[in-house]
Scaffold this motif. Structure first.
Motif, PDB file in Angstrom:
ATOM      1  N   GLY A 287      12.685  31.120  16.899  1.00 30.27           N
ATOM      2  CA  GLY A 287      12.223  30.136  17.866  1.00 30.27           C
ATOM      3  C   GLY A 287      11.082  29.298  17.328  1.00 30.27           C
ATOM      4  N   LEU A 288      10.209  29.936  16.534  1.00 31.17           N
ATOM      5  CA  LEU A 288       9.093  29.198  15.934  1.00 31.17           C
ATOM      6  C   LEU A 288       9.573  28.110  14.982  1.00 31.17           C
ATOM      7  CD1 LEU A 288       6.640  32.151  15.126  1.00 31.17           C
ATOM      8  CD2 LEU A 288       6.246  30.317  16.771  1.00 31.17           C
ATOM      9  N   LEU A 289      10.769  28.327  14.386  1.00 30.44           N
ATOM     10  CA  LEU A 289      11.300  27.347  13.438  1.00 30.44           C
ATOM     11  C   LEU A 289      11.826  26.093  14.121  1.00 30.44           C
ATOM     12  CD1 LEU A 289      13.354  29.526  10.916  1.00 30.44           C
ATOM     13  CD2 LEU A 289      11.193  28.358  10.483  1.00 30.44           C
ATOM     14  N   CYS A 290      12.075  26.193  15.423  1.00 28.18           N
ATOM     15  CA  CYS A 290      12.713  25.082  16.136  1.00 28.18           C
ATOM     16  C   CYS A 290      11.698  24.011  16.517  1.00 28.18           C
ATOM     17  CB  CYS A 290      13.415  25.607  17.385  1.00 28.18           C
ATOM     18  SG  CYS A 290      14.157  24.306  18.382  1.00 28.18           S
ATOM     19  N   PHE A 291      12.091  22.776  16.323  1.00 21.66           N
ATOM     20  CA  PHE A 291      11.293  21.628  16.762  1.00 21.66           C
ATOM     21  C   PHE A 291      12.044  20.952  17.908  1.00 21.66           C
ATOM     22  CE2 PHE A 291       9.995  22.413  12.454  1.00 21.66           C
ATOM     23  CZ  PHE A 291       8.626  22.217  12.471  1.00 21.66           C
ATOM     24  N   PRO A 292      11.562  21.094  19.147  1.00 16.45           N
ATOM     25  CA  PRO A 292      12.291  20.538  20.295  1.00 16.45           C
ATOM     26  C   PRO A 292      12.618  19.057  20.165  1.00 16.45           C
ATOM     27  CG  PRO A 292      10.535  21.997  21.032  1.00 16.45           C
ATOM     28  CD  PRO A 292      10.372  21.851  19.548  1.00 16.45           C
ATOM     29  N   SER A 293      11.754  18.291  19.522  1.00 14.82           N
ATOM     30  CA  SER A 293      12.025  16.853  19.391  1.00 14.82           C
ATOM     31  C   SER A 293      13.295  16.619  18.560  1.00 14.82           C
ATOM     32  CB  SER A 293      10.832  16.152  18.744  1.00 14.82           C
ATOM     33  OG  SER A 293      10.543  16.712  17.473  1.00 14.82           O
ATOM     34  N   ARG A 294      13.434  17.372  17.473  1.00 17.83           N
ATOM     35  CA  ARG A 294      14.648  17.258  16.647  1.00 17.83           C
ATOM     36  C   ARG A 294      15.855  17.799  17.395  1.00 17.83           C
ATOM     37  NH1 ARG A 294      12.738  19.865  11.153  1.00 17.83           N
ATOM     38  NH2 ARG A 294      14.477  21.199  11.749  1.00 17.83           N
ATOM     39  N   LEU A 295      15.655  18.822  18.192  1.00 21.67           N
ATOM     40  CA  LEU A 295      16.747  19.446  18.938  1.00 21.67           C
ATOM     41  C   LEU A 295      17.326  18.453  19.952  1.00 21.67           C
ATOM     42  CD1 LEU A 295      17.959  22.311  18.838  1.00 21.67           C
ATOM     43  CD2 LEU A 295      16.605  22.853  20.861  1.00 21.67           C
ATOM     44  N   ILE A 296      16.443  17.729  20.619  1.00 20.27           N
ATOM     45  CA  ILE A 296      16.890  16.741  21.596  1.00 20.27           C
ATOM     46  C   ILE A 296      17.680  15.629  20.915  1.00 20.27           C
ATOM     47  CG2 ILE A 296      16.102  14.987  23.227  1.00 20.27           C
ATOM     48  CD1 ILE A 296      13.726  16.854  23.864  1.00 20.27           C
ATOM     49  N   GLU A 297      17.221  15.258  19.737  1.00 24.32           N
ATOM     50  CA  GLU A 297      17.880  14.178  19.002  1.00 24.32           C
ATOM     51  C   GLU A 297      19.316  14.548  18.624  1.00 24.32           C
ATOM     52  OE1 GLU A 297      17.221  11.792  14.785  1.00 24.32           O
ATOM     53  OE2 GLU A 297      15.539  12.847  15.716  1.00 24.32           O
ATOM     54  N   ALA A 298      19.530  15.822  18.297  1.00 26.46           N
ATOM     55  CA  ALA A 298      20.866  16.256  17.868  1.00 26.46           C
ATOM     56  C   ALA A 298      21.691  16.816  19.023  1.00 26.46           C
ATOM     57  CB  ALA A 298      20.735  17.322  16.776  1.00 26.46           C
ATOM     58  N   SER A 299      21.160  16.800  20.233  1.00 23.91           N
ATOM     59  CA  SER A 299      21.765  17.551  21.339  1.00 23.91           C
ATOM     60  C   SER A 299      23.156  17.066  21.723  1.00 23.91           C
ATOM     61  CB  SER A 299      20.838  17.516  22.552  1.00 23.91           C
ATOM     62  OG  SER A 299      20.614  16.183  22.965  1.00 23.91           O
ATOM     63  N   ALA A 349      21.777  29.783   9.526  1.00 25.61           N
ATOM     64  CA  ALA A 349      21.437  28.353   9.448  1.00 25.61           C
ATOM     65  C   ALA A 349      20.211  28.104   8.581  1.00 25.61           C
ATOM     66  CB  ALA A 349      21.213  27.795  10.851  1.00 25.61           C
ATOM     67  N   THR A 350      19.448  29.160   8.276  1.00 27.55           N
ATOM     68  CA  THR A 350      18.312  28.983   7.365  1.00 27.55           C
ATOM     69  C   THR A 350      18.766  28.937   5.906  1.00 27.55           C
ATOM     70  OG1 THR A 350      17.884  31.374   7.170  1.00 27.55           O
ATOM     71  CG2 THR A 350      16.782  30.191   8.965  1.00 27.55           C
ATOM     72  N   PHE A 351      20.000  29.404   5.626  1.00 32.64           N
ATOM     73  CA  PHE A 351      20.493  29.407   4.240  1.00 32.64           C
ATOM     74  C   PHE A 351      20.522  27.994   3.634  1.00 32.64           C
ATOM     75  CE2 PHE A 351      22.935  33.646   3.737  1.00 32.64           C
ATOM     76  CZ  PHE A 351      21.943  34.319   4.417  1.00 32.64           C
ATOM     77  N   PRO A 352      21.140  27.010   4.324  1.00 34.43           N
ATOM     78  CA  PRO A 352      21.143  25.655   3.750  1.00 34.43           C
ATOM     79  C   PRO A 352      19.736  25.100   3.544  1.00 34.43           C
ATOM     80  CG  PRO A 352      22.729  25.807   5.538  1.00 34.43           C
ATOM     81  CD  PRO A 352      21.923  27.065   5.578  1.00 34.43           C
ATOM     82  N   LEU A 353      18.795  25.455   4.427  1.00 37.88           N
ATOM     83  CA  LEU A 353      17.421  24.969   4.285  1.00 37.88           C
ATOM     84  C   LEU A 353      16.770  25.523   3.028  1.00 37.88           C
ATOM     85  CD1 LEU A 353      16.408  25.373   8.018  1.00 37.88           C
ATOM     86  CD2 LEU A 353      16.500  23.203   6.785  1.00 37.88           C
ATOM     87  N   MET A 354      17.142  26.758   2.661  1.00 39.33           N
ATOM     88  CA  MET A 354      16.555  27.367   1.458  1.00 39.33           C
ATOM     89  C   MET A 354      17.202  26.838   0.187  1.00 39.33           C
ATOM     90  SD  MET A 354      15.903  31.371   2.390  1.00 39.33           S
ATOM     91  CE  MET A 354      17.643  31.710   2.538  1.00 39.33           C
ATOM     92  N   PHE A 355      18.514  26.542   0.243  1.00 29.22           N
ATOM     93  CA  PHE A 355      19.231  26.176  -0.976  1.00 29.22           C
ATOM     94  C   PHE A 355      19.317  24.670  -1.201  1.00 29.22           C
ATOM     95  CE2 PHE A 355      21.009  30.438  -0.119  1.00 29.22           C
ATOM     96  CZ  PHE A 355      20.702  31.026  -1.335  1.00 29.22           C
ATOM     97  N   ASN A 365      18.680  20.168   7.738  1.00 31.80           N
ATOM     98  CA  ASN A 365      17.973  20.075   9.017  1.00 31.80           C
ATOM     99  C   ASN A 365      18.928  19.775  10.168  1.00 31.80           C
ATOM    100  OD1 ASN A 365      15.308  20.596   8.138  1.00 31.80           O
ATOM    101  ND2 ASN A 365      15.120  18.499   7.365  1.00 31.80           N
ATOM    102  N   LEU A 366      19.889  18.890   9.913  1.00 30.26           N
ATOM    103  CA  LEU A 366      20.863  18.541  10.944  1.00 30.26           C
ATOM    104  C   LEU A 366      21.713  19.763  11.311  1.00 30.26           C
ATOM    105  CD1 LEU A 366      22.243  16.447  12.733  1.00 30.26           C
ATOM    106  CD2 LEU A 366      23.698  15.841  10.770  1.00 30.26           C
ATOM    107  N   ILE A 367      22.140  20.501  10.299  1.00 36.28           N
ATOM    108  CA  ILE A 367      22.956  21.704  10.544  1.00 36.28           C
ATOM    109  C   ILE A 367      22.157  22.743  11.322  1.00 36.28           C
ATOM    110  CG2 ILE A 367      24.066  23.678   9.409  1.00 36.28           C
ATOM    111  CD1 ILE A 367      24.961  21.747   7.206  1.00 36.28           C
ATOM    112  N   PHE A 368      20.892  22.951  10.938  1.00 33.83           N
ATOM    113  CA  PHE A 368      20.068  23.950  11.628  1.00 33.83           C
ATOM    114  C   PHE A 368      19.866  23.569  13.092  1.00 33.83           C
ATOM    115  CE2 PHE A 368      16.082  25.672  13.187  1.00 33.83           C
ATOM    116  CZ  PHE A 368      16.169  27.012  12.815  1.00 33.83           C
ATOM    117  N   ASP A 369      19.533  22.304  13.346  1.00 35.97           N
ATOM    118  CA  ASP A 369      19.288  21.869  14.720  1.00 35.97           C
ATOM    119  C   ASP A 369      20.555  21.977  15.569  1.00 35.97           C
ATOM    120  OD1 ASP A 369      16.680  21.311  14.046  1.00 35.97           O
ATOM    121  OD2 ASP A 369      17.074  19.188  13.604  1.00 35.97           O
ATOM    122  N   ALA A 370      21.697  21.613  14.988  1.00 36.22           N
ATOM    123  CA  ALA A 370      22.961  21.695  15.728  1.00 36.22           C
ATOM    124  C   ALA A 370      23.307  23.148  16.039  1.00 36.22           C
ATOM    125  CB  ALA A 370      24.082  21.040  14.921  1.00 36.22           C
TER     126      ALA A 370
END
Length: 589
Positions: A287-299, A349-355, A365-370
């Motif tokens: 939950g700490l990793l989530c940014f609500p502003s980005r989440l709304i954008e991809a909602s 979903a953190t895997f793509p962010l690391m690699f 970022n788009l994949i994680f938010d979705a």
């Protein structure tokens, strides 16, 4: 104040808020994971807490450790009986079903998000698995049970489909990074993950059982820690050898949970507690990793993907996977709706962010938010509707109440005994009978009867009533027959093994055996086993180890009194069951 002091304070506050908030989720019929995720979001950089956390490697590490513990605990709670009646459809759902779900969702995600096909399949793979703990926590909080077969399929599938989703996710990332080629390389990765993971899990479980039952640690509290150490060791060895660590710890848990183990109940309670702690820590961290502003954008785009996942991908996967196993339309519909997402997709979903690198730019970022949006929406929509859907489809079964008390044999050595408890319902053969009237095998003792908030010490004239929780101490091997007496539902009984002797007192009457075990003996009901066997054998042949057969039942004299009466008899069910033999435990008596 040191930084660790602040960290401990913040962790305690987050844990406490999450636990207290879970009461609200129970009332709403919502999975607790949603609450813990929201707690993490509120504590994050865009929430009230203002904690700036964007360390994906640390989040991945916490998620991996937590998932290993959660899957191990899930294995401990998976019975071999559930696996026996559901392993075929469950395995197909956990492999082929996950693949179909990932493929259909991936195609839709590629078009909706305007990303490459392989990136779309990566997203589909990430959300391909279901979450067992979320499903059953909702059903339990709603007071709804399910038919045994459906519950077993959902339990085994949900607990075993994570390795497939993890393999597909890693495979897609490896293909995107150019580390493997589609075809033999990917098939080799799959074979290595599954085969090595299975072997290490089974071997690790066997070693754990062998060692726990033989080592003397002196302190009872050390045994759960020892089992936890083997859980982590099993995961680590499997990964080092190129296998699936998650599959390994699940299989090790299944083995350990279904074998006789010292401090078994204590070990299970310990791992249940740390599994809950792991879930809370993992969900809050994610939950700490989530940014609500980005989440709304991809909602809105994630919403379209969720619709495809819930109403097309999962149903198609279920129909193609379980149709050959003769499920009816209502059962297929419910299994299709139980596609609840949980912690695994967000962790994956953190895997793509690391690699993601400059050379290999992924839409991380788009994949994680979705994915985050899909998980939360699935938990809210499907989670809150599981109980009503089960009732609407007519699949609701009364939830068996939890016993108010439990007992456990505690010993630093192996003991030849076991404690079991039963909830007596109206269909139970024991309901309404006095304790002295129950034809229980020798070596079976009723230790306690719990009725409401009262504890009743059992005596011969104690009457067993419907709704009682009866706790028994019994010798190993007698449980299948005790099931016949106390279980009300034939589908829940243990299968009665053949050619295994069950001890009975010679004064037990033929009528009592026929009534409680649904058998037929060619002798008058009022006659005792002592009288029936002496009549069958003749007085001159009445001796220890003498055998008399009544249809498909064999009785052997085990002990005589000083005056020549038969004191103890061993009853065995012959493999060839005839009309006079014991009834099939799967049929109503």
């Amino acid at each position: 104040m040191f930084i660790i002091d602040t960290l401990i304070l913040v962790t305690g506050v987050l844990l406490l808020v999450g636990i207290l908030s879970s009461k609200l989720s129970t009332r709403l019929g919502m999975p607790v994971l949603v609450v813990f995720l929201l707690v993490g979001m509120l504590a994050g950089s865009e929430g009230l807490g203002g904690i700036d956390f964007e360390d994906y490697k640390l989040a991945h590490a916490i998620g991996t450790l937590a998932l290993a513990i959660i899957l191990f605990d899930g294995g401990l709670g998976t019975s071999t009986a559930a696996i026996r009646i559901s392993w075929k459809p469950s395995v197909v759902l956990a492999t082929v079903g996950v693949g179909i779900t990932a493929g259909i969702t991936g195609l839709a995600a590629s078009w909706i998000l305007n990303i490459s096909l392989l990136e779309g399949l990566l997203l589909g793979s990430i959300v391909g698995s279901t979450d067992a703990s979320a499903v059953f926590s909702i059903l339990r909080s709603g007071g709804v049970g399910l038919p045994k077969r459906i519950a077993s399929v959902l339990e085994v599938e949900s607990a075993s489909n994570d390795p497939m989703a993890i393999f597909l996710t890693i495979g897609c990332i490896e293909l995107l990074l150019g580390n493997v080629q589609f075809g033999p390389g990917l098939l080799g990765l799959f074979a290595s993950q599954m085969v090595v993971g299975s072997i290490v899990g089974l071997v690790g479980g066997w070693i754990t059982i062998w060692l726990v039952n033989r080592i003397e640690l002196g302190a009872a509290g050390m045994y759960p820690v020892l089992v936890s150490a083997f859980c982590l060791l099993t995961y680590g060895v499997a990964v080092q050898l190129g296998g699936s660590g998650f599959l390994a710890v699940y299989l090790a848990g299944v083995m350990i949970g279904n074998k006789k183990l010292m401090f078994q109940q204590g070990i299970r309670r310990f791992h249940d507690a740390i599994a809950w702690l792991s879930q809370i820590m993992m969900f809050v961290t994610l939950g700490l990793l989530c940014f609500p502003s980005r989440l709304i954008e991809a909602s809105w785009k994630a919403l379209l993907i969720s619709v495809v996942l819930m109403f097309i991908a999962r149903p198609v996967a279920v129909v193609l996977s379980v149709f050959p196993f003769k499920f009816n339309l209502r059962e297929i519909t419910f299994i299709s709706w139980v596609g609840l997402k949980g912690a695994v997709p967000i962790t994956l979903a953190t895997f793509p962010l690391m690699f993601a690198t400059k050379e290999h730019s992924l839409q991380a970022n788009l994949i994680f938010d979705a994915v985050f949006f899909i998980v939360v929406l699935s938990a809210i929509v499907q989670g809150t509707s599981l109980t009503p859907v089960a009732r609407w489809l007519g699949l609701e079964r009364p939830q068996e109440p939890e016993p108010p008390v439990t007992l456990e044999i505690s010993s630093l050595r192996n003991v030849d005994g076991k404690i079991v408890d039963y909830t007596v319902d109206e269909a139970s053969r024991a309901a309404g009978r006095l304790v002295r009237e129950l034809a229980l095998p020798t070596g079976v003792v009723i230790a306690m009867v719990a009725r409401g908030e009262k504890i009743i010490p059992p005596q011969g004239n104690t009457r067993i009533e419907s709704g009682d929780h009866v706790i028994l101490v019994l010798r190993p091997g007698t449980e299948p027959l005790v099931d016949q007496v106390f279980r009300g539902k034939a589908e829940d009984r243990h299968e009665v093994p053949t050619a295994v002797e069950f001890p009975f007192r010679g004064k037990t009457t033929v009528g009592e055996l026929e009534e409680f075990y649904a058998i037929h003996i060619d002798a008058p009901p009022q006659m005792t086993l002592d009288e029936a066997m002496r009549l069958k054998l003749g007085e001159e042949n009445t001796a220890v180890d003498a055998v008399a057969e009544f249809g498909s039942l064999r009785f052997r004299i085990d002990r005589l009194t000083s005056d020549g009466k038969i004191e103890l008899v061993g009853m065995a069910i012959l493999p060839e069951l005839g009309e006079e033999g014991i009834s099939d435990p799967d049929l109503p008596a």
